[in-house]
Design an enzyme around this catalytic site. Structure first.
Site, PDB file in Angstrom:
ATOM      1  N   LYS A  43      -4.109  -0.729 -13.566  1.00 32.25           N
ATOM      2  CA  LYS A  43      -4.999  -0.067 -12.604  1.00 32.25           C
ATOM      3  C   LYS A  43      -5.937   0.892 -13.340  1.00 32.25           C
ATOM      4  O   LYS A  43      -7.116   1.003 -12.994  1.00 32.25           O
ATOM      5  CB  LYS A  43      -4.175   0.680 -11.544  1.00 32.25           C
TER       6      LYS A  43
ATOM      7  N   GLN B 143       2.761   5.258  -7.086  1.00 32.84           N
ATOM      8  CA  GLN B 143       3.298   3.922  -7.363  1.00 32.84           C
ATOM      9  C   GLN B 143       4.723   3.795  -6.832  1.00 32.84           C
ATOM     10  O   GLN B 143       5.565   4.666  -7.042  1.00 32.84           O
ATOM     11  CB  GLN B 143       3.255   3.654  -8.884  1.00 32.84           C
TER      12      GLN B 143
ATOM     13  N   ASP C 232      -4.199   3.094  -0.996  1.00 31.76           N
ATOM     14  CA  ASP C 232      -3.186   2.032  -0.915  1.00 31.76           C
ATOM     15  C   ASP C 232      -3.083   1.477   0.512  1.00 31.76           C
ATOM     16  O   ASP C 232      -2.503   0.414   0.724  1.00 31.76           O
ATOM     17  CB  ASP C 232      -1.804   2.598  -1.286  1.00 31.76           C
TER      18      ASP C 232
HETATM   19  N1  GUN Z   1       4.300  -1.254  -5.817  1.00 26.80           N
HETATM   20  C1  GUN Z   1       4.052  -2.574  -5.717  1.00 26.80           C
HETATM   21  N2  GUN Z   1       2.802  -2.786  -5.245  1.00 26.80           N
HETATM   22  C2  GUN Z   1       2.260  -1.578  -5.038  1.00 26.80           C
HETATM   23  C3  GUN Z   1       0.987  -1.150  -4.555  1.00 26.80           C
HETATM   24  O1  GUN Z   1       0.089  -1.927  -4.188  1.00 26.80           O
HETATM   25  N3  GUN Z   1       0.801   0.212  -4.505  1.00 26.80           N
HETATM   26  C4  GUN Z   1       1.768   1.100  -4.871  1.00 26.80           C
HETATM   27  N4  GUN Z   1       1.492   2.400  -4.766  1.00 26.80           N
HETATM   28  N5  GUN Z   1       2.957   0.724  -5.302  1.00 26.80           N
HETATM   29  C5  GUN Z   1       3.192  -0.604  -5.392  1.00 26.80           C
END
Ligand code: GUN
Length: 279
Positions: free
Chosen positions: A37, A81, A104
């Protein structure tokens, strides 16, 4: 496309979009996702900030961090996350995030707005899959779409989005999960299968109709001796035997994971422009 737009914005004296990411602990998958990311932010010309905590961070400390990010006017959007360590209530953390910075799309306000078709941040994996449908002009209206998995991050929002009265969507949606009795038959009848079940090579050729569209969300990490990193990602779909039957199939890696990052970047750009929530 995003990088071009950011160049124009910054060139015209506007603000460089800024995404912050909070990473707790050292889970291998989460480390990789967050690293990717941050790289995506660089590629888009965004500012990014990574905030790390050890596994033993308290819920209070994490809530304070969320509060700081909510109040930081330079941060346009941020993510925490997931998964978080067991002693932290994930839902409590998500609820503490200002929904206007929730790129998100996990906050109940964004989930609720998504469900009734109002402008909002749509969570990245489902939105990335919608973008695949758009870019490949895949017909979805009236099709039978089977979603495998019912997580808050993928299965549930995906099913809601595929039943909306808009394109991509307007499909007849069935959600199957680990306790479904008729999962195989449901898949066999599906025009579109979106698999987010997290079981390696679960979808085999006999489960897929000729000409179906198959979207593979599976990324189960397993140790491996034949890769540099020491692990490999296993998909939900047995790609080699399923692909010949498909009109379209998304690969792992290079499919949904990539589109998830794109969708997060698009949300961050929207946040930077205050396109969804004005203040
Ligand atoms: N864990 C797995 N996919 C995601 C996501 O799209 N965002 C976040 N914050 N955690 C995740």
């Amino acid at each position: 496309e995003i990088a071009e737009e950011v160049k124009e914005i910054v060139g015209a004296g506007g603000k460089q979009p800024h995404l912050a990411a909070v990473l707790v602990g050292h889970d291998g998958g989460s480390e990789t996702y967050v690293k990717n990311k941050v790289i995506a932010c660089e590629q888009c010309g965004f500012k990014s900030t990574l905030i790390r905590y050890d596994d033993d961070v308290t819920e209070e400390e994490l809530l304070l961090c969320v509060d700081r990010l909510n109040k930081d006017s330079d941060v346009d959007g941020f993510i925490v996350q997931l998964p978080l360590p067991k002693h932290i209530d994930e839902q409590k953390i998500i609820m503490a995030i200002d929904y206007r910075k929730d790129v998100d799309g996990f906050h109940p306000i964004n989930v609720g707005r998504m469900a009734i078709g109002l402008p909002c941040y749509i969570s990245a994996t489902p939105n990335g899959i919608l973008e695949l449908f758009r870019r490949y002009h895949i017909e979805t209206s009236g099709k039978k779409c089977v979603v495998l998995g019912r997580s808050n991050i993928v299965g549930k929002p995906m099913a809601i989005l595929m039943m909306q009265k808009t394109y991509p969507g307007d499909a007849t949606v069935t959600v199957c999960h680990s306790h479904s009795h008729n999962l195989v038959q449901e898949c066999q009848a599906a025009d579109i299968i979106i698999s987010a079940i997290g079981q390696p090579h679960f979808i085999t050729a006999n489960m897929v109709k000729e000409g179906a569209v198959v979207i593979d969300v599976g990324t189960t990490r397993v140790p491996a001796t034949d890769t540099k990193s020491g692990y490999k990602l296993l998909s939900d779909v047995k790609f080699d035997e399923v692909a010949p039957k498909c009109a379209y199939i998304s690969p792992v890696p290079g499919g949904v994971g990539l589109m998830t990052r794109v969708a997060l970047m698009k949300n961050t750009l929207l946040a930077g422009k205050k396109a969804i929530y004005k203040d």
